[in-house]
Design a protein around this motif. Structure first.
Motif, short mmCIF file in Angstrom:
data_model
loop_
_atom_site.label_atom_id
_atom_site.label_comp_id
_atom_site.label_asym_id
_atom_site.label_seq_id
_atom_site.Cartn_x
_atom_site.Cartn_y
_atom_site.Cartn_z
N PRO A 114 0.82 -1.22 0.00
CA PRO A 114 0.00 0.00 0.00
C PRO A 114 0.86 1.27 0.00
N SER A 115 0.62 2.12 -0.96
CA SER A 115 1.30 3.41 -1.15
C SER A 115 2.81 3.28 -1.32
N ALA A 116 3.24 2.22 -2.00
CA ALA A 116 4.69 1.99 -2.19
C ALA A 116 5.21 2.88 -3.31
N ASN A 117 5.08 4.19 -3.09
CA ASN A 117 5.44 5.13 -4.16
C ASN A 117 6.32 6.27 -3.71
N ARG A 118 6.64 6.35 -2.43
CA ARG A 118 7.30 7.56 -1.94
C ARG A 118 8.80 7.56 -2.28
N ASP A 133 -10.88 11.49 -9.18
CA ASP A 133 -9.95 11.12 -8.10
C ASP A 133 -8.58 10.83 -8.70
N LYS A 134 -7.57 10.92 -7.86
CA LYS A 134 -6.22 10.60 -8.34
C LYS A 134 -5.47 9.90 -7.21
N ALA A 135 -4.84 8.80 -7.55
CA ALA A 135 -4.02 8.09 -6.56
C ALA A 135 -2.57 8.07 -7.00
N CYS A 136 -1.67 8.14 -6.05
CA CYS A 136 -0.27 7.83 -6.35
C CYS A 136 -0.17 6.31 -6.56
N HIS A 161 -6.12 7.20 -2.31
CA HIS A 161 -6.34 8.19 -3.38
C HIS A 161 -6.87 9.52 -2.86
N CYS A 162 -6.03 10.21 -2.07
CA CYS A 162 -6.49 11.46 -1.45
C CYS A 162 -6.44 12.64 -2.41
N SER A 163 -5.77 12.45 -3.55
CA SER A 163 -5.59 13.57 -4.46
C SER A 163 -6.74 13.63 -5.47
N HIS A 164 -6.88 14.79 -6.11
CA HIS A 164 -7.96 14.97 -7.09
C HIS A 164 -7.51 15.87 -8.21
N ILE A 217 6.75 4.61 2.45
CA ILE A 217 5.29 4.55 2.27
C ILE A 217 4.71 5.88 2.76
N CYS A 218 3.45 6.13 2.45
CA CYS A 218 2.88 7.45 2.72
C CYS A 218 2.42 7.58 4.17
N LYS A 219 2.72 8.72 4.78
CA LYS A 219 2.30 8.96 6.18
C LYS A 219 0.78 8.98 6.30
S1 SF4 Z 1 -0.47 11.50 -1.06
FE1 SF4 Z 1 -2.56 10.59 -1.03
S2 SF4 Z 1 -2.72 9.43 -2.95
FE2 SF4 Z 1 -0.52 9.85 -2.61
S3 SF4 Z 1 0.27 8.07 -1.47
FE3 SF4 Z 1 -0.36 9.55 0.08
S4 SF4 Z 1 -2.49 9.04 0.58
FE4 SF4 Z 1 -1.99 8.05 -1.34
#
Ligand code: SF4
Length: 641
Positions: A72-76, A284-287, A293-296, A501-503
């Protein structure tokens, strides 16, 4: 190797040399990845006292062991360098898709050193890495740069990180923009990039990441994702995003209004209702791999800002550019965000510098003669927008504010300097810290001074607090018993930045990933078994190392505090009227914090015993050689000091 991609890319822009070093797995065991390994490299390779603009400064990009996987959220990704904004480690954590792409190209970290003679950009195309001319991109904003590089390379799916005019002109809070909308902000990483004549990095990664135990990884991801989606905060964040918390903050009395001069209720809050904000959202937009997906994406369809389209308006923009500047125009936020992103400027440090200038204007300390004719009145959106252009171009009065609010206030002097609210020269995040003593302590002591995402925890129930830190005595937000809570949440935030991972899906945001969940994911990805205590210990190690870097640069206990108005005056009204930072109680809280960290109480410097326990013997030696290591407890030297 599992989890990590296996290579560190090293690019020397002075001589054009490109090296690839095998990733040392022992670094991953001790520092986990991302922020942790970045800080380790910076401490080892950058000599004390260098100027942030020196070619000897390093700019390091670090992904983590989970990056690019399904976790989950392995994008940072963390970006680290000696900071342009204050004398310590500059560090910024960014989401989106650039970090995963870099790992799929085969790299865990990219270390940039030296300075190119002329503007360049780096193209990482899987195994092939080239340094290319970028003179034609200089003076272009980040969005134009993104488009031009994709055209030049003939691939619209390439991921681009770039600086805008602000980074080129060394604005102290210049940011790096990733894929047009994701930002590595606050500590001047864009200025470090500009000082290296590096306009952009483009990456295309077509590989993948091998994990040690795919079945376990998928099962854990399913289980944690389900919990995230059932968490009460899930719907709020995924539907409305972080700006919708504005009304809650106003009700709680913790908004900075007109540069901390006023208290809630804020007259403009009514314009920032959840439904008002959501009407601009188009999708909606997810990383990468994020269930939250908190972004938009947004679009403004009419009014003076008609046509503004973009992504990612956040609380970290609307608080500082809204009530903090007396600006109640919700629509203006979309224009302001796009401009900040195009110039490549931070949406917290910039508005706090403008807020300070608006207060000087209000008090007659400066006039229209100083501001190049701009009427810097509270809530004047045209003036705010004019000032964004001036700061981004370092033009006229904007050149002064481009130094950041703190340095600008010192140049103005007198009351302006006395009142400027800051910690170690950095502005606040977005909340007024005077109510929440955990924010006071965490902002005073964390690696990034004053930062609201570096350990200041959410309001947690006494029951939950007891489970997490073994006591419920620290649950009252106004009490000065906050040391254990602060250590816990600082370590948690450091750990999430190291595994990347995302906070927002971690316990910091009342979500589901704490040390144990991260340990399980780390173990499944890398095949190196870790438990919660080992993850905490790694975070302790990273924090001590980053503190040692700050100590090398001259920071000590005296600097660990807020300064200016918020340190001197109570909140003037609203539900928190009278809340203040009591100096004596603060000092006792700080003592307790250092004791828990095993940092010297007199100086705030990590003890030799602690550094050696963490395996940081070389760090202890470096501080000792500089005469900075405090004497050991129970020795005559300690008693004397
Ligand atoms: S900023 Fe929002 S969409 Fe991006 S990883 Fe964090 S919670 Fe997910």
């Amino acid at each position: 190797m599992y989890g990590w991609a296996g290579t560190i890319l090293d690019v020397d822009l002075s001589c054009g040399k490109i090296r690839k070093e095998p990733f040392d797995q022992s670094l991953g065991k001790d520092y986990l990845g991302g922020r942790g390994i970045n800080s380790r490299i910076l401490f080892s390779e950058v000599r004390p006292g260098i100027d942030a603009a020196s070619p000897d400064n390093l700019l390091i990009f670090g992904t983590g062991p989970l990056g690019g996987t399904v976790a989950p959220s392995a994008n940072r990704m963390s970006v680290t360098a000696k900071s342009f904004a204050y004398p310590g480690i500059g560090m910024s954590n960014v989401g989106g898709s650039f970090g995963p792409e870099l790992k799929w190209a085969g790299y865990d970290h990219v270390v940039i050193r030296g300075r190119a003679e002329e503007p360049v950009y780096i193209f990482i195309d899987d195994d092939t890495v080239t340094i290319r001319p970028a003179k034609h991109l200089w003076n272009r904003n980040t969005w134009e740069t993104d488009r031009l590089i994709k055209n030049e390379l003939g691939d619209p799916n390439i991921k681009v990180a770039s600086i805008g005019p602000a980074g080129e002109k060394l604005v102290r809070f210049a940011v790096i923009l990733f894929t047009m909308h994701r930002v590595a902000g606050m500590t001047g990483m864009g200025a470090v990039m500009g000082s290296k004549n590096l306009k952009a990095i483009a990456v295309r990664g077509t590989g993948s990441i091998r994990v040690a135990d795919p079945k376990r990884m998928i099962a854990l991801t399913r289980e944690i994702t389900n919990r995230i989606m059932q968490n009460p905060y899930y719907r709020y964040f995924s539907v409305h995003g972080s700006p919708a918390s504005m009304l809650v903050a106003d009700k709680a009395g913790i908004l900075s209004i007109r540069n901390f001069q006023q208290a809630s209720p804020w007259e403009g809050a009514v314009n920032f209702k959840k439904s008002s904000i959501s009407q601009y959202y188009t999708r909606d937009k997810a990383c990468h791999a994020c269930p939250l997906h908190c972004s938009h994406f947004f679009e403004v369809k009419d009014g003076p800002y008609k046509g503004e389209k973009g992504e990612g308006v956040e609380g970290g923009l609307v608080y500082p550019f809204g009530p903090n500047l007396g600006n109640s125009s919700l629509e203006s936020m979309f224009r302001i965000l796009n401009l900040c992103n195009q110039y490549g400027m931070d949406t917290i440090e910039l508005p706090f510098a403008i807020a300070a200038a608006m207060e000087w204007y209000q008090q007659g300390i400066i006039t229209q003669k100083d501001t190049d004719g701009i009427e810097l009145e509270w809530g004047n959106v045209d003036a705010i927008i004019a000032m964004i252009h001036k700061v981004g171009n370092r033009e006229g009065f904007g050149d002064l504010l481009a130094e950041g609010g703190y340095r600008a206030s010192l140049k103005i002097g007198g009351k302006a300097a006395e009142d400027y609210s800051h910690c170690k020269g950095m502005g606040m995040g977005s909340d007024d810290p005077r109510l929440m003593k955990a924010y006071v302590l965490s902002g005073s002591t964390s690696t990034i001074p004053g930062h609201h995402e570096e350990g200041y925890p959410p309001a947690i129930s006494p029951e939950k607090m007891k489970t997490l830190i073994g006591t419920d005595r620290e649950a009252d937000p106004t009490s000065y018993e906050k040391a254990a809570t602060t250590v816990y949440y600082q370590n948690l935030c450091t750990m999430t930045d190291a595994v990347e991972i995302c906070k927002f899906i971690s316990g910091w945001a009342e979500q589901e990933i704490h040390f144990q969940e991260a340990a399980d994911l780390f173990s499944a990805a890398t095949g190196i078994e870790r438990d919660a205590e080992q993850m905490k210990l790694a975070a302790e190690r990273i924090n001590a190392l980053e503190r040692a870097f700050a100590v090398r640069e001259g920071i000590s206990r005296e600097d660990d505090r807020f300064r200016g108005r918020i340190a001197r005056e109570p909140i003037q009204g609203g539900p928190c009227k009278g809340e203040e930072i009591d100096p004596e109680k603060f000092e006792s809280m700080l003592d307790r914090y250092y004791e828990l960290r095993d940092w010297d109480v007199k100086t705030g410097i990590p003890s030799r015993a602690k550094l050696e326990m963490l395996g940081l013997d070389d760090v202890a030696k470096a501080l000792s050689d500089m005469g900075k290591l405090p004497p050991q407890k129970n020795t005559p030297e300690y008693q004397e000091k």
